[in-house]
Design an enzyme around this catalytic site. Structure first.
Site, mmCIF file in Angstrom:
data_model
loop_
_atom_site.group_PDB
_atom_site.id
_atom_site.type_symbol
_atom_site.label_atom_id
_atom_site.label_comp_id
_atom_site.label_asym_id
_atom_site.label_seq_id
_atom_site.Cartn_x
_atom_site.Cartn_y
_atom_site.Cartn_z
ATOM 1 N N ASP A 33 3.788 2.286 8.512
ATOM 2 C CA ASP A 33 5.221 2.119 8.265
ATOM 3 C C ASP A 33 5.978 1.790 9.550
ATOM 4 O OD1 ASP A 33 4.556 2.926 5.747
ATOM 5 O OD2 ASP A 33 5.848 4.700 5.705
ATOM 6 N N HIS A 91 1.962 5.198 11.297
ATOM 7 C CA HIS A 91 3.011 4.310 11.805
ATOM 8 C C HIS A 91 2.433 3.457 12.931
ATOM 9 C CE1 HIS A 91 5.131 7.624 9.848
ATOM 10 N NE2 HIS A 91 6.143 6.801 9.677
#
Length: 246
Positions: A71, A213
Site C-alpha cells: 500500500d 507498504h
C-alpha cells in the site's frame, strides 16, 4: 487427482499383461529357474511403475499460494528497490497506489505493469471511505484510476480501502473488488526488519494475502526476506486477483 490415477491404470494393466506373458514363457523355457527370473522381472517392473506414478503425482500437486500486497506507493526510492528485488526472484506482487503519489513516478507505475504486477487503487488522498458519501468515494477512486489508465491503458478493478473502512454496499455501487488482508505485518509501526519478517511468516498459510507498504526502507528489506523464507518453504507468489477469483 482421481482423474490422474485413472489415466495411470491402463498403463499398469497393459504392463501387467505383458509380464504375465513373460512369466508363462519363463515357465515353459526354464522350469523353476525361469519362473524365478520371470518373477523378479515382474516385481522390478511393477516397482518402477509405482515409483513413476508416485513421482508424477507429486509433480502435479499444487504448491501453496500467498499474495504479497503493498500500500501507499509509489515511492521514488523504495518502490524501485522493491521492484528490483521482486524481479530478481521472479515474483509478482500487487501494488495499491495512492493517486497523489503517482505524479513524478509514472515510470514506476509503467514498470509495475510491464513486469506483471497487479496495480490496484488505494484512493487519491488516502481517505477513510466509510466516513464519506458514495459520490465522494467514487471521485477518490476515479481520480486514481484515470492516472493509472493513462499510464498503463488499464482500469484499476481492485481496491484496498484505507484503514480497511469498507462495506459490501460500496463494492456493488462502484463495481469494484475490495481486497483486504489475512496477514498484517504492521510494518508501518516499526523499523525493526526482523520483527516485520516474523509477523509476515509465523502464521502465514496457503491462500493468505499479506499486507505491507513500499514506502519504507525497512518494509522493503523485510518483504524481500519474507519472500525468500516463504519460497524456501515451497510457497508460490501470486497477485491478489488470483486469490479472489480462484
Amino acid at each position: 487427482r482421481m482423474r490422474e490415477e485413472n489415466r495411470e491404470r491402463p498403463v499398469l494393466v497393459c504392463t501387467a499383461g505383458i509380464l504375465v506373458l513373460y512369466l508363462v514363457l519363463g515357465i515353459l523355457a526354464g522350469g523353476r529357474e525361469g519362473v524365478r527370473e520371470a518373477g523378479d522381472l515382474v516385481e522390478g517392473t511393477v516397482r518402477k511403475e509405482q515409483s513413476a506414478a508416485e513421482t508424477d503425482s507429486e509433480i502435479h500437486e499444487e504448491a501453496p499460494k500467498v499474495a504479497l500486497t503493498f500500500d501507499d506507493g509509489p515511492h521514488p526510492v523504495w518502490t524501485e528497490k522493491l521492484l528490483d528485488g521482486l524481479k530478481e526472484r521472479g515474483i509478482h506482487a500487487t501494488f495499491f497506489l495512492i493517486g497523489s503519489n503517482i505524479q513524478g513516478n509514472e515510470e514506476l507505475v509503467k514498470r509495475m505493469e510491464e513486469e506483471g504486477h497487479l496495480i490496484g487503487n488505494h484512493t487519491y488522498s488516502h481517505v477513510k471511505m466509510d466516513s464519506m458519501d458514495i459520490l465522494a468515494d467514487q471521485e477518490e477512486l476515479e481520480k486514481t484510476n484515470s492516472l493509472v489508465k493513462a499510464i498503463t491503458g488499464k482500469n484499476t478493478e481492485y481496491i484496498r480501502p484505507p484503514f480497511g473502512a469498507w462495506n459490501k454496499e460500496m463494492e456493488h455501487a462502484m463495481d469494484v473488488f475490495s481486497v483486504l488482508r489475512d496477514v498484517d505485518t504492521l510494518d508501518w509501526t516499526t523499523c525493526n526488519v526482523q520483527e516485520i519478517v516474523k509477523r509476515g511468516v509465523q502464521d502465514t498459510k496457503d491462500g493468505d494475502i499479506i499486507l505491507m507498504h513500499d514506502c519504507y526502507e525497512s518494509s522493503v528489506e523485510a518483504a524481500l526476506e519474507i519472500a525468500d523464507i516463504l519460497t524456501a518453504q515451497g510457497y508460490e507468489f501470486v497477485t491478489a486477483d488470483e486469490m479472489i477469483l480462484d
